[in-house]
Design a protein around this motif. Structure first.
Motif, PDB file in Angstrom:
ATOM      1  N   LEU A 309     -27.544  -1.993  -2.332  1.00 46.44           N
ATOM      2  CA  LEU A 309     -28.306  -2.504  -1.185  1.00 46.44           C
ATOM      3  C   LEU A 309     -27.446  -3.354  -0.259  1.00 46.44           C
ATOM      4  N   GLY A 310     -26.180  -3.489  -0.591  1.00 49.85           N
ATOM      5  CA  GLY A 310     -25.280  -4.265   0.271  1.00 49.85           C
ATOM      6  C   GLY A 310     -25.241  -5.723  -0.069  1.00 49.85           C
ATOM      7  N   ALA A 311     -25.706  -6.108  -1.245  1.00 45.45           N
ATOM      8  CA  ALA A 311     -25.708  -7.512  -1.651  1.00 45.45           C
ATOM      9  C   ALA A 311     -24.853  -7.675  -2.901  1.00 45.45           C
ATOM     10  N   GLU A 312     -24.318  -8.861  -3.052  1.00 46.33           N
ATOM     11  CA  GLU A 312     -23.506  -9.167  -4.218  1.00 46.33           C
ATOM     12  C   GLU A 312     -24.384  -9.815  -5.289  1.00 46.33           C
ATOM     13  N   LYS A 341     -22.085 -22.447 -13.743  1.00 47.26           N
ATOM     14  CA  LYS A 341     -23.205 -23.210 -13.217  1.00 47.26           C
ATOM     15  C   LYS A 341     -23.677 -22.628 -11.895  1.00 47.26           C
ATOM     16  N   LEU A 342     -24.922 -22.886 -11.565  1.00 48.64           N
ATOM     17  CA  LEU A 342     -25.494 -22.458 -10.299  1.00 48.64           C
ATOM     18  C   LEU A 342     -24.744 -23.105  -9.130  1.00 48.64           C
ATOM     19  N   ARG A 343     -24.323 -24.306  -9.327  1.00 45.53           N
ATOM     20  CA  ARG A 343     -23.599 -25.008  -8.252  1.00 45.53           C
ATOM     21  C   ARG A 343     -22.326 -24.260  -7.875  1.00 45.53           C
ATOM     22  N   ASP A 344     -21.610 -23.768  -8.893  1.00 41.65           N
ATOM     23  CA  ASP A 344     -20.382 -23.039  -8.616  1.00 41.65           C
ATOM     24  C   ASP A 344     -20.669 -21.722  -7.888  1.00 41.65           C
ATOM     25  N   ALA A 345     -21.765 -21.080  -8.241  1.00 35.99           N
ATOM     26  CA  ALA A 345     -22.129 -19.828  -7.571  1.00 35.99           C
ATOM     27  C   ALA A 345     -22.470 -20.074  -6.106  1.00 35.99           C
ATOM     28  N   LEU A 346     -23.162 -21.177  -5.815  1.00 33.17           N
ATOM     29  CA  LEU A 346     -23.498 -21.503  -4.421  1.00 33.17           C
ATOM     30  C   LEU A 346     -22.230 -21.778  -3.613  1.00 33.17           C
ATOM     31  N   ARG A 351     -18.388 -20.115   0.600  1.00 35.02           N
ATOM     32  CA  ARG A 351     -17.032 -19.754   1.001  1.00 35.02           C
ATOM     33  C   ARG A 351     -17.004 -18.342   1.573  1.00 35.02           C
ATOM     34  N   ALA A 352     -17.754 -17.413   0.927  1.00 36.55           N
ATOM     35  CA  ALA A 352     -17.794 -16.049   1.430  1.00 36.55           C
ATOM     36  C   ALA A 352     -18.420 -15.980   2.806  1.00 36.55           C
ATOM     37  N   ARG A 354     -18.425 -18.405   5.108  1.00 33.46           N
ATOM     38  CA  ARG A 354     -17.494 -18.955   6.098  1.00 33.46           C
ATOM     39  C   ARG A 354     -16.372 -17.970   6.401  1.00 33.46           C
ATOM     40  N   ALA A 355     -15.976 -17.241   5.378  1.00 37.75           N
ATOM     41  CA  ALA A 355     -14.879 -16.278   5.586  1.00 37.75           C
ATOM     42  C   ALA A 355     -15.373 -14.967   6.175  1.00 37.75           C
ATOM     43  N   GLY A 356     -16.689 -14.837   6.322  1.00 35.96           N
ATOM     44  CA  GLY A 356     -17.250 -13.607   6.913  1.00 35.96           C
ATOM     45  C   GLY A 356     -17.095 -12.425   5.978  1.00 35.96           C
ATOM     46  N   ALA A 357     -17.000 -12.726   4.669  1.00 39.88           N
ATOM     47  CA  ALA A 357     -16.770 -11.653   3.718  1.00 39.88           C
ATOM     48  C   ALA A 357     -18.035 -10.848   3.497  1.00 39.88           C
ATOM     49  N   ARG A 358     -17.851  -9.599   3.092  1.00 37.56           N
ATOM     50  CA  ARG A 358     -18.950  -8.710   2.744  1.00 37.56           C
ATOM     51  C   ARG A 358     -18.708  -8.179   1.328  1.00 37.56           C
ATOM     52  N   PRO A 359     -19.766  -7.982   0.579  1.00 42.24           N
ATOM     53  CA  PRO A 359     -19.559  -7.438  -0.762  1.00 42.24           C
ATOM     54  C   PRO A 359     -19.009  -6.031  -0.722  1.00 42.24           C
TER      55      PRO A 359
END
Length: 363
Positions: A309-312, A341-346, A351-352, A354-359
């Motif tokens: 579906l285009g999501a990571e 942890k959930l915090r690390d995932a957020l 970061r993704a 801000r970097a304009g990354a896509r899965p």
């Protein structure tokens, strides 16, 4: 017909007596009647002495069977100082007596049923006119026995809308209605056609008051529906989908998850990703301690479905026992983002963003 002398001995015995009692005239004449035709109780002498002009039914033993003989007595005065003679006329009424006994038994049973059970028994003619109506359930709601006799069922109960059912039953097709609301109660009714009756009865009805059972059933059904609604709320609360950031969904999972619940989670999450066009979906397993191998496999399939579906898909809070299950399956998680942890995932999602990354696309 047979004739007795003053001492009670048989002096005449006709052909019909031979047929009924199975004793030839030659074997009967000259013997005491009590020996030839024994009664089940009492003696012929007592019955003859007390007999009048009205016929009486006497029970006669014949082997293992019992015959019912309806008989009447004629006393012939003696002439020229000869003793009087007694002539007995009778006929076999065994079938009639047995039928009367059966009818009496059925009447007793019917009376016991309608007087002690919450039931009403009724009958109509071919036009639907009540010929009979009685039963405890009628009196329980303040009605009198035979209250509706002479009235028409089609006119009285037109509001119930069961006229077609009654008509079909009168025409010969048995019918049944369940828990019909009537007179403030609920009733089950059987409509029983009667064919070839010697009277005017064409339809017999048995109506049973099932109010208590119906109200209990409705109450239980309401409770079941409430429980189902509560379970649905619990399922929703147990697996909430939260949009924590623009394009970032998280689903904290708490409690035991099995294959069925995993399928529900997958369906809800995929729909939420489609509706919000999220780029990241975090599955937080902090509140889950144990999953079976089938569930672990479904979780991995969910990650692949999110990628389509285009999501990571991101996993967080994996318990050590879950990690062992995944390893035992030999699942390759090298392309799946996993954080403690959930915090690390957020942070990873921000970061993704801000970097304009896509899965990465599937495959």
């Amino acid at each position: 017909m047979f004739e007795l002398d003053a001492g009670g001995d048989v002096v005449a015995w006709n052909r019909q007596a031979e047929l009924v009692f199975g004793t030839a005239a030659a074997a009967a004449v000259g013997r005491d009647l009590d020996e030839v035709v024994p009664l089940t109780r009492g003696s012929w002498r007592a019955l003859v002495d007390g007999a009048g002009a009205k016929p009486k039914v006497w029970e006669v033993r014949q082997g293992e069977a019992t015959l019912a003989i309806e008989a009447w007595v004629q006393v012939v005065p003696g002439a020229d100082d000869r003793p009087a003679r007694t002539i007995v006329y009778g006929h076999d009424v065994t079938a009639r007596v047995e039928a009367e006994a059966r009818a009496a038994l059925e009447s007793t049973m019917l009376t016991a049923i309608k007087e002690n059970l919450e039931v009403s028994l009724w009958a109509t003619d071919e036009r639907g006119t009540f010929l009979f109506m009685d039963g405890k359930s009628m009196r329980s709601i303040g009605m009198r026995s035979e209250q509706f006799v002479g009235q028409n069922i089609f006119e009285m109960y037109r509001a119930t809308g069961n006229g077609d059912i009654v008509a079909a039953a009168i025409a010969g097709e048995p019918q049944f209605t369940r828990a019909v609301a009537l007179h403030g109660n609920f009733y089950d009714t059987w409509y029983i056609p009667v064919a070839g009756a010697k009277n005017d009865v064409r339809l017999v009805g048995v109506t049973i008051d099932v109010s208590e059972a119906t109200r209990t059933e409705n109450e239980l059904r309401g409770k079941v529906e409430l429980i189902e609604r509560q379970q649905e709320v619990i399922r929703v609360l147990a697996t909430p989908i939260i949009e924590v950031w623009d394009g970032v969904l998280t689903m904290p999972i708490v409690g035991l998850i099995d294959t069925a619940r995993t399928a529900e989670i997958m369906d809800s999450l995929l729909q939420a990703v489609t509706q919000t066009r999220a780029r990241h979906a975090i599955l937080d397993l902090t509140g889950v301690e144990v999953v079976d191998t089938g569930t672990a496999s479904h979780l991995i399939k969910m990650i692949h479905a999110l990628r389509l579906l285009g999501a990571e898909g991101i996993l967080t809070g994996i318990h050590p026992s879950i990690a062992q299950t995944v390893v035992a399956l030999g699942v390759d998680l090298s392309h799946v983002a996993v954080f403690a942890k959930l915090r690390d995932a957020l942070k990873h999602c921000l970061r993704a963003a801000r970097a304009g990354a896509r899965p990465a696309s599937a495959g």
